[in-house]
Design a protein around this motif. Structure first.
Motif, PDB file in Angstrom:
ATOM      1  N   THR A   6       0.947  -1.197  -0.066  1.00  0.00           N
ATOM      2  CA  THR A   6       0.006  -0.037   0.034  1.00  0.00           C
ATOM      3  C   THR A   6       0.786   1.250  -0.035  1.00  0.00           C
ATOM      4  O   THR A   6       1.680   1.272   0.952  1.00  0.00           O
ATOM      5  CB  THR A   6      -0.923  -0.105   1.374  1.00  0.00           C
ATOM      6  OG1 THR A   6      -1.681   1.097   1.123  1.00  0.00           O
ATOM      7  CG2 THR A   6      -0.420  -0.321   2.658  1.00  0.00           C
ATOM      8  N   VAL A  17      -5.814   0.955   5.030  1.00  0.00           N
ATOM      9  CA  VAL A  17      -5.602  -0.061   4.095  1.00  0.00           C
ATOM     10  C   VAL A  17      -5.098  -1.186   4.536  1.00  0.00           C
ATOM     11  O   VAL A  17      -5.865  -2.423   4.425  1.00  0.00           O
ATOM     12  CB  VAL A  17      -5.232   0.523   2.801  1.00  0.00           C
ATOM     13  CG1 VAL A  17      -4.803  -0.724   1.698  1.00  0.00           C
ATOM     14  CG2 VAL A  17      -5.945   1.616   2.241  1.00  0.00           C
ATOM     15  N   ILE A  50      -1.264  -1.257  -4.336  1.00  0.00           N
ATOM     16  CA  ILE A  50      -2.412  -0.493  -4.109  1.00  0.00           C
ATOM     17  C   ILE A  50      -1.719   1.108  -3.875  1.00  0.00           C
ATOM     18  O   ILE A  50      -1.158   1.178  -2.994  1.00  0.00           O
ATOM     19  CB  ILE A  50      -3.517  -0.826  -2.747  1.00  0.00           C
ATOM     20  CG1 ILE A  50      -3.972  -2.182  -3.335  1.00  0.00           C
ATOM     21  CG2 ILE A  50      -4.564   0.419  -2.779  1.00  0.00           C
ATOM     22  CD1 ILE A  50      -4.924  -2.472  -1.930  1.00  0.00           C
ATOM     23  N   LEU A  81      -5.533   4.639  -5.835  1.00  0.00           N
ATOM     24  CA  LEU A  81      -6.871   5.243  -4.843  1.00  0.00           C
ATOM     25  C   LEU A  81      -6.534   7.069  -5.168  1.00  0.00           C
ATOM     26  O   LEU A  81      -5.317   7.261  -5.225  1.00  0.00           O
ATOM     27  CB  LEU A  81      -6.180   5.054  -3.558  1.00  0.00           C
ATOM     28  CG  LEU A  81      -5.919   3.740  -2.854  1.00  0.00           C
ATOM     29  CD1 LEU A  81      -5.444   3.682  -1.585  1.00  0.00           C
ATOM     30  CD2 LEU A  81      -7.473   2.912  -3.014  1.00  0.00           C
ATOM     31  N   GLN A 108     -14.307  -0.233   3.641  1.00  0.00           N
ATOM     32  CA  GLN A 108     -13.289  -1.757   3.714  1.00  0.00           C
ATOM     33  C   GLN A 108     -14.014  -2.688   2.872  1.00  0.00           C
ATOM     34  O   GLN A 108     -13.271  -3.220   2.104  1.00  0.00           O
ATOM     35  CB  GLN A 108     -13.384  -2.041   5.058  1.00  0.00           C
ATOM     36  CG  GLN A 108     -12.721  -0.932   6.262  1.00  0.00           C
ATOM     37  CD  GLN A 108     -12.233  -1.527   7.601  1.00  0.00           C
ATOM     38  OE1 GLN A 108     -13.348  -2.254   8.032  1.00  0.00           O
ATOM     39  NE2 GLN A 108     -11.505  -1.313   8.147  1.00  0.00           N
ATOM     40  N   LEU A 111     -13.016  -1.954  -0.676  1.00  0.00           N
ATOM     41  CA  LEU A 111     -11.580  -2.165  -0.740  1.00  0.00           C
ATOM     42  C   LEU A 111     -11.534  -3.824  -1.073  1.00  0.00           C
ATOM     43  O   LEU A 111     -10.785  -4.259  -1.858  1.00  0.00           O
ATOM     44  CB  LEU A 111     -10.798  -1.852   0.045  1.00  0.00           C
ATOM     45  CG  LEU A 111      -9.186  -2.216   0.253  1.00  0.00           C
ATOM     46  CD1 LEU A 111      -8.598  -1.446  -1.050  1.00  0.00           C
ATOM     47  CD2 LEU A 111      -8.505  -1.592   1.447  1.00  0.00           C
TER      48      LEU A 111
END
Length: 121
Positions: A6, A17, A50, A81, A108, A111
């Protein structure tokens, strides 16, 4: 168990995340910007990237472009993102090789849904 990086200059986003992904059983690696991510990813492979779009040093679209140029990351899913809803940014992300897009703020569940969609079992 999959390993996911992330990448975001906001530590709160990385933590949120990361927490969500860890609770779903994934390993999580963090990076604060595209340069740090690129250096990390050259050392250790991951199953999914991500990344935030707007970051200092190297943004998410440039990171995506750089990763797609590396043999190990030609087909690795990359999710962007962003707070951007600008279609031109989405086109730039797609052109760079991004697999998908999540607009902040996101839940969440959103995601995890996109992660399960792009990660091979």
């Amino acid at each position: 168990m999959k390993t996911i990086i992330t990448v975001d200059d906001a530590s709160t986003i990385r933590k949120m995340v990361g927490f969500t992904l860890k609770s779903a059983g994934h390993n999580v690696v963090e990076a604060a910007d595209g340069m740090e991510a690129l250096n990390t990813l050259k050392q250790r492979p991951v199953d999914l990237v991500i990344t935030d779009v707007n970051m200092p040093n190297m943004n998410g679209i440039d990171l995506t472009r750089q990763l797609r140029a590396l043999p190990n990351y030609r087909s690795t899913p990359i999710i962007l993102l962003t707070t951007e809803t600008d279609p031109a940014k989405k086109s730039a992300g797609r052109a760079a090789g991004a697999t998908g897009w999540i607009v902040k703020p996101f839940s969440q569940d959103q995601l995890l849904a996109i992660v399960s969609k792009v990660l091979p079992n």
